[in-house]
Write an enzyme that holds these catalytic residues in place. Structure first.
Site, PDB file in Angstrom:
ATOM      1  N   ASP A  30       0.887  -1.142   0.154  1.00 21.88           N
ATOM      2  CA  ASP A  30       0.027  -0.117   0.098  1.00 21.88           C
ATOM      3  C   ASP A  30       0.843   1.324  -0.188  1.00 21.88           C
ATOM      4  O   ASP A  30       1.731   1.335   0.751  1.00 21.88           O
ATOM      5  CB  ASP A  30      -0.883  -0.070   1.240  1.00 21.88           C
ATOM      6  CG  ASP A  30      -2.042   1.012   1.159  1.00 21.88           C
ATOM      7  OD1 ASP A  30      -1.618   2.149   0.930  1.00 21.88           O
ATOM      8  OD2 ASP A  30      -3.155   0.551   1.424  1.00 21.88           O
ATOM      9  N   ILE A  31       0.571   2.189  -0.992  1.00 24.60           N
ATOM     10  CA  ILE A  31       1.357   3.559  -0.946  1.00 24.60           C
ATOM     11  C   ILE A  31       1.164   4.380   0.110  1.00 24.60           C
ATOM     12  O   ILE A  31       1.804   5.284   0.239  1.00 24.60           O
ATOM     13  CB  ILE A  31       1.492   4.271  -2.484  1.00 24.60           C
ATOM     14  CG1 ILE A  31      -0.087   4.300  -2.803  1.00 24.60           C
ATOM     15  CG2 ILE A  31       2.097   3.627  -3.301  1.00 24.60           C
ATOM     16  CD1 ILE A  31      -0.171   5.674  -3.616  1.00 24.60           C
ATOM     17  N   ASN A  86     -13.041  -2.328   3.279  1.00 24.79           N
ATOM     18  CA  ASN A  86     -13.966  -1.203   3.247  1.00 24.79           C
ATOM     19  C   ASN A  86     -15.092  -1.208   2.281  1.00 24.79           C
ATOM     20  O   ASN A  86     -14.541  -1.289   1.232  1.00 24.79           O
ATOM     21  CB  ASN A  86     -13.306   0.355   3.595  1.00 24.79           C
ATOM     22  CG  ASN A  86     -12.249   0.353   4.561  1.00 24.79           C
ATOM     23  OD1 ASN A  86     -12.684   0.183   5.634  1.00 24.79           O
ATOM     24  ND2 ASN A  86     -11.122   1.226   4.151  1.00 24.79           N
ATOM     25  N   GLN A  93     -14.090   3.536   1.994  1.00 22.65           N
ATOM     26  CA  GLN A  93     -13.462   3.043   0.988  1.00 22.65           C
ATOM     27  C   GLN A  93     -13.165   4.326   0.241  1.00 22.65           C
ATOM     28  O   GLN A  93     -13.735   5.210  -0.320  1.00 22.65           O
ATOM     29  CB  GLN A  93     -14.451   2.195   0.216  1.00 22.65           C
ATOM     30  CG  GLN A  93     -13.801   1.412  -0.729  1.00 22.65           C
ATOM     31  CD  GLN A  93     -14.897   0.479  -1.697  1.00 22.65           C
ATOM     32  OE1 GLN A  93     -16.089   0.420  -1.295  1.00 22.65           O
ATOM     33  NE2 GLN A  93     -14.397  -0.234  -2.743  1.00 22.65           N
ATOM     34  N   HIS A  99     -10.766  -4.833  -2.573  1.00 27.14           N
ATOM     35  CA  HIS A  99      -9.232  -5.127  -2.067  1.00 27.14           C
ATOM     36  C   HIS A  99      -9.362  -5.364  -0.699  1.00 27.14           C
ATOM     37  O   HIS A  99     -10.491  -4.910   0.167  1.00 27.14           O
ATOM     38  CB  HIS A  99      -8.374  -3.767  -2.255  1.00 27.14           C
ATOM     39  CG  HIS A  99      -8.739  -2.433  -1.663  1.00 27.14           C
ATOM     40  ND1 HIS A  99      -9.819  -1.887  -2.479  1.00 27.14           N
ATOM     41  CD2 HIS A  99      -8.396  -2.008  -0.705  1.00 27.14           C
ATOM     42  CE1 HIS A  99     -10.115  -0.787  -1.715  1.00 27.14           C
ATOM     43  NE2 HIS A  99      -9.413  -0.905  -0.640  1.00 27.14           N
ATOM     44  N   HIS A 101      -7.080  -5.046   3.091  1.00 25.70           N
ATOM     45  CA  HIS A 101      -5.831  -4.646   3.778  1.00 25.70           C
ATOM     46  C   HIS A 101      -5.430  -5.512   4.721  1.00 25.70           C
ATOM     47  O   HIS A 101      -6.131  -6.443   5.519  1.00 25.70           O
ATOM     48  CB  HIS A 101      -6.064  -3.284   4.526  1.00 25.70           C
ATOM     49  CG  HIS A 101      -6.815  -2.207   3.917  1.00 25.70           C
ATOM     50  ND1 HIS A 101      -6.044  -1.231   3.290  1.00 25.70           N
ATOM     51  CD2 HIS A 101      -7.970  -2.084   3.260  1.00 25.70           C
ATOM     52  CE1 HIS A 101      -6.715  -0.456   2.788  1.00 25.70           C
ATOM     53  NE2 HIS A 101      -7.930  -0.562   2.620  1.00 25.70           N
TER      54      HIS A 101
HETATM   55  P1  AMP Z   1      -9.681   2.004   0.865  1.00 23.54           P
HETATM   56  O1  AMP Z   1      -9.665   3.469   1.578  1.00 23.54           O
HETATM   57  O2  AMP Z   1      -9.982   0.936   1.682  1.00 23.54           O
HETATM   58  O3  AMP Z   1     -10.179   2.028  -0.344  1.00 23.54           O
HETATM   59  O4  AMP Z   1      -8.236   1.731   0.539  1.00 23.54           O
HETATM   60  C1  AMP Z   1      -7.443   2.088  -0.477  1.00 23.54           C
HETATM   61  C2  AMP Z   1      -6.083   2.148  -0.274  1.00 23.54           C
HETATM   62  O5  AMP Z   1      -5.290   1.921  -1.376  1.00 23.54           O
HETATM   63  C3  AMP Z   1      -5.488   3.221   0.225  1.00 23.54           C
HETATM   64  O6  AMP Z   1      -4.823   2.521   1.613  1.00 23.54           O
HETATM   65  C4  AMP Z   1      -4.463   3.616  -0.415  1.00 23.54           C
HETATM   66  O7  AMP Z   1      -3.346   3.998   0.072  1.00 23.54           O
HETATM   67  C5  AMP Z   1      -4.032   2.611  -1.339  1.00 23.54           C
HETATM   68  N1  AMP Z   1      -3.478   3.283  -2.596  1.00 23.54           N
HETATM   69  C6  AMP Z   1      -4.025   3.927  -3.273  1.00 23.54           C
HETATM   70  N2  AMP Z   1      -3.581   3.961  -4.613  1.00 23.54           N
HETATM   71  C7  AMP Z   1      -2.472   3.369  -4.728  1.00 23.54           C
HETATM   72  C8  AMP Z   1      -1.441   2.779  -5.629  1.00 23.54           C
HETATM   73  N3  AMP Z   1      -1.338   3.419  -6.643  1.00 23.54           N
HETATM   74  N4  AMP Z   1      -0.584   1.723  -5.194  1.00 23.54           N
HETATM   75  C9  AMP Z   1      -0.815   1.216  -3.768  1.00 23.54           C
HETATM   76  N5  AMP Z   1      -1.670   1.558  -2.999  1.00 23.54           N
HETATM   77  C10 AMP Z   1      -2.646   2.434  -3.253  1.00 23.54           C
END
Ligand code: AMP
Ligand code: ZN
Length: 141
Positions: A30-31, A86, A93, A99, A101
């Site tokens: 996760d970034i 989420n 979300q 996805h 976590h």
């Molecule tokens: P959510 O809030 O459950 O939808 O989680 C989305 C997650 O995606 C967040 O933790 C972001 O940090 C992660 N995210 C968004 N863009 C990227 C990316 N390009 N590479 C890796 N993780 C990402």
């Protein structure tokens, strides 16, 4: 899904660091990690969230999560792991592609998960349980 960021990652149009891949999932770093070692498991097939996803896909999800979580725990030598998923903007979300976590946790890491914020009146939980039970979809035989 042309504009979905996770579909783009899965098509290798956006770089990511892969830690695991099988025919249904890819797990990447996760970034915006909650903690170092935070991984997200992406479904290869686009579904907005868990509620929209195929049961067959979902039944493969937990074993994949377990595999990744064990590797994260071994690598990070952490005390515990949160599995978080989420569904919907109001639930936090931000990327509308299924996805899950995998978040390493340590004693006194300062990560705050939501505390209990609601209370029930007498009998209210039982009443709600009844209503939810009535709305459980039954499998057709
Ligand atoms: P959510 O809030 O459950 O939808 O989680 C989305 C997650 O995606 C967040 O933790 C972001 O940090 C992660 N995210 C968004 N863009 C990227 C990316 N390009 N590479 C890796 N993780 C990402
Ligand atoms: Zn997508």
């Amino acid at each position: 899904m042309d504009n979905c960021i996770f579909c783009k990652i899965l098509r290798n149009e956006i770089p990511s660091s892969t830690v695991y891949e099988d025919d249904k999932f890819r797990a990447i770093m996760d970034i915006g990690p909650v903690a170092k070692g935070h991984v997200i498991l992406l479904a290869k097939e686009h579904a907005a969230n868990l509620l929209e996803a195929d049961d067959e896909l979902l039944s493969a999800a937990l074993p994949a999560v377990k595999k990744v979580a064990k590797a994260v725990k071994k690598t990070m030598n952490c005390d515990g792991i949160n599995i978080l998923q989420n569904n919907g903007e109001e639930a936090g979300q931000t990327v509308f592609h299924l996805h899950i976590h995998v978040i390493p946790r340590n004693k006194e890491d300062g990560v705050k998960l939501p505390p209990p914020m609601a209370t029930y009146a007498d009998g209210e939980a039982a009443e709600l349980a009844k209503k939810i039970a009535e709305n459980i979809e039954r499998r057709e035989c």
